[in-house]
Design a protein around this motif. Structure first.
Motif, PDB file in Angstrom:
ATOM      1  N   UNK A 138      34.004  39.523  41.056  1.00  0.00           N
ATOM      2  CA  UNK A 138      33.407  39.434  39.726  1.00  0.00           C
ATOM      3  C   UNK A 138      33.113  40.828  39.182  1.00  0.00           C
ATOM      4  N   UNK A 139      32.483  41.665  39.983  1.00  0.00           N
ATOM      5  CA  UNK A 139      32.071  42.985  39.509  1.00  0.00           C
ATOM      6  C   UNK A 139      33.244  43.951  39.365  1.00  0.00           C
ATOM      7  N   UNK A 140      34.266  43.786  40.193  1.00  0.00           N
ATOM      8  CA  UNK A 140      35.395  44.712  40.160  1.00  0.00           C
ATOM      9  C   UNK A 140      36.429  44.334  39.112  1.00  0.00           C
ATOM     10  N   UNK A 141      36.712  43.030  38.983  1.00  0.00           N
ATOM     11  CA  UNK A 141      37.820  42.604  38.129  1.00  0.00           C
ATOM     12  C   UNK A 141      37.394  41.874  36.856  1.00  0.00           C
ATOM     13  N   UNK A 142      36.124  41.485  36.773  1.00  0.00           N
ATOM     14  CA  UNK A 142      35.700  40.679  35.625  1.00  0.00           C
ATOM     15  C   UNK A 142      34.624  41.381  34.803  1.00  0.00           C
ATOM     16  N   UNK A 143      33.465  41.617  35.382  1.00  0.00           N
ATOM     17  CA  UNK A 143      32.363  42.291  34.670  1.00  0.00           C
ATOM     18  C   UNK A 143      31.420  42.940  35.677  1.00  0.00           C
ATOM     19  N   UNK A 144      31.081  44.214  35.470  1.00  0.00           N
ATOM     20  CA  UNK A 144      31.451  45.104  34.356  1.00  0.00           C
ATOM     21  C   UNK A 144      32.874  45.636  34.440  1.00  0.00           C
ATOM     22  N   UNK A 145      33.561  45.395  35.545  1.00  0.00           N
ATOM     23  CA  UNK A 145      34.954  45.742  35.770  1.00  0.00           C
ATOM     24  C   UNK A 145      35.148  47.236  36.029  1.00  0.00           C
ATOM     25  N   UNK A 146      35.803  47.507  37.137  1.00  0.00           N
ATOM     26  CA  UNK A 146      36.057  48.899  37.538  1.00  0.00           C
ATOM     27  C   UNK A 146      37.235  49.468  36.750  1.00  0.00           C
ATOM     28  N   UNK A 147      37.477  50.744  36.933  1.00  0.00           N
ATOM     29  CA  UNK A 147      38.591  51.398  36.255  1.00  0.00           C
ATOM     30  C   UNK A 147      39.914  50.827  36.766  1.00  0.00           C
ATOM     31  N   UNK A 148      41.001  50.946  35.979  1.00  0.00           N
ATOM     32  CA  UNK A 148      42.300  50.432  36.428  1.00  0.00           C
ATOM     33  C   UNK A 148      42.724  50.982  37.789  1.00  0.00           C
ATOM     34  N   UNK A 149      42.438  52.247  38.051  1.00  0.00           N
ATOM     35  CA  UNK A 149      42.822  52.853  39.327  1.00  0.00           C
ATOM     36  C   UNK A 149      42.068  52.200  40.482  1.00  0.00           C
ATOM     37  N   UNK A 150      40.768  51.997  40.308  1.00  0.00           N
ATOM     38  CA  UNK A 150      39.965  51.374  41.362  1.00  0.00           C
ATOM     39  C   UNK A 150      40.383  49.927  41.562  1.00  0.00           C
ATOM     40  N   UNK A 151      40.647  49.223  40.464  1.00  0.00           N
ATOM     41  CA  UNK A 151      41.082  47.836  40.569  1.00  0.00           C
ATOM     42  C   UNK A 151      42.422  47.728  41.288  1.00  0.00           C
ATOM     43  N   UNK A 232      47.712  44.315  36.967  1.00  0.00           N
ATOM     44  CA  UNK A 232      46.436  44.985  36.650  1.00  0.00           C
ATOM     45  C   UNK A 232      46.603  45.649  35.295  1.00  0.00           C
ATOM     46  N   UNK A 233      46.070  45.039  34.246  1.00  0.00           N
ATOM     47  CA  UNK A 233      46.208  45.663  32.936  1.00  0.00           C
ATOM     48  C   UNK A 233      45.483  46.987  32.872  1.00  0.00           C
ATOM     49  N   UNK A 234      45.936  47.855  32.016  1.00  0.00           N
ATOM     50  CA  UNK A 234      45.401  49.210  31.936  1.00  0.00           C
ATOM     51  C   UNK A 234      44.164  49.327  31.056  1.00  0.00           C
ATOM     52  N   UNK A 235      43.586  48.232  30.642  1.00  0.00           N
ATOM     53  CA  UNK A 235      42.368  48.320  29.834  1.00  0.00           C
ATOM     54  C   UNK A 235      41.191  47.722  30.555  1.00  0.00           C
TER      55      UNK A 235
END
Length: 235
Positions: A138-151, A232-235
């Motif tokens: 949830x925190x990494x991919x949904x909200x608040x969501x990490x940067x594309x590189x971290x994801x 993994x979208x870039x936004x």
């Protein structure tokens, strides 16, 4: 370089849906027809226990398996599939927690000790890991969501750990079937009777279901869809 031929995911995905329906039907037949039904409050404490296998199998393992496969089985956009994936896992986690609560309630009201068996240890540990996995996702991919590189770097580990936890859930279920059937047989259940046969067959179907879920996730799709685990979208 030689190796095994690529295995397509679709047949295993279809098989998992069939096995899910069959497993759900069989656990309901066992707990309702053979064991008398389900109840959160009853003078017959076995009815309270019956909630446990039903919620753990249908709510936790089956729905959890469908959540794992959702990125490959659903045709919608990455964001929609991600929301469904997250929601299914959340529902599975809640139903699993209710199933565990029912087991504790049954033990407490029946004067039975808690957390003495390998099944209870593995099961409780599994649902705790499942909850941690959900929070991380949830925190990494949904909200608040990490940067594309971290994801991007986290995704393979998220998938790997998720499959590990899911396999633990299937192992815990098998231990639970074995434990309950052993207790019933020691209390007089005929070892070669229809109920024992049903329980063993249900346990086998759960193994096949779990295997089909794992294979459907790790096997390549017929067409590499842009909405799968790797997107993994870039936004």
């Amino acid at each position: 370089m030689g190796g095994f031929p690529a295995v397509r995911a679709a047949p295993f995905t279809y098989a998992s849906h069939v096995l899910a329906v069959a497993s759900a039907a069989m656990i309901l037949v066992w707990c309702i027809h053979f064991r008398g039904g389900l109840a959160f409050a009853s003078s017959n404490k076995s009815l309270i226990f019956n909630i446990h296998p039903v919620f753990m199998l249908i709510g936790f393992i089956i729905l959890g398996g469908e959540a794992i496969m959702s990125y490959k089985t659903l045709p919608w956009s990455h964001e929609v599939n991600k929301a469904i994936h997250l929601s299914f896992h959340a529902i599975a986690l809640v139903l699993g927690a209710v199933g565990i609560y029912a087991a504790f309630k049954f033990h407490n009201e029946s004067g039975i000790a808690n957390l003495y068996s390998l099944h209870s240890w593995v099961g409780l540990g599994t649902i705790c890991l499942y909850g941690l996995q959900w929070i991380f996702g949830f925190m990494t991919f949904f909200f608040p969501r990490a940067s594309p590189r971290v994801r991007s770097k986290s995704l393979p580990w998220h998938v790997l750990f998720g499959l590990f936890v899911y396999i633990l859930a299937v192992v815990s279920a098998e231990l639970g079937f074995l434990e309950k059937l052993t207790f019933l047989e020691s209390s007089g259940l005929y070892k070669y009777g229809s109920e024992a046969f049903l329980v063993n067959c249900t346990a086998l179907l759960v193994i096949f279901f779990g295997a089909s879920v794992v294979i459907s996730v790790i096997a390549p799709s017929k067409i590499d869809a842009p909405h799968g685990y790797s997107a993994i979208p870039e936004n």
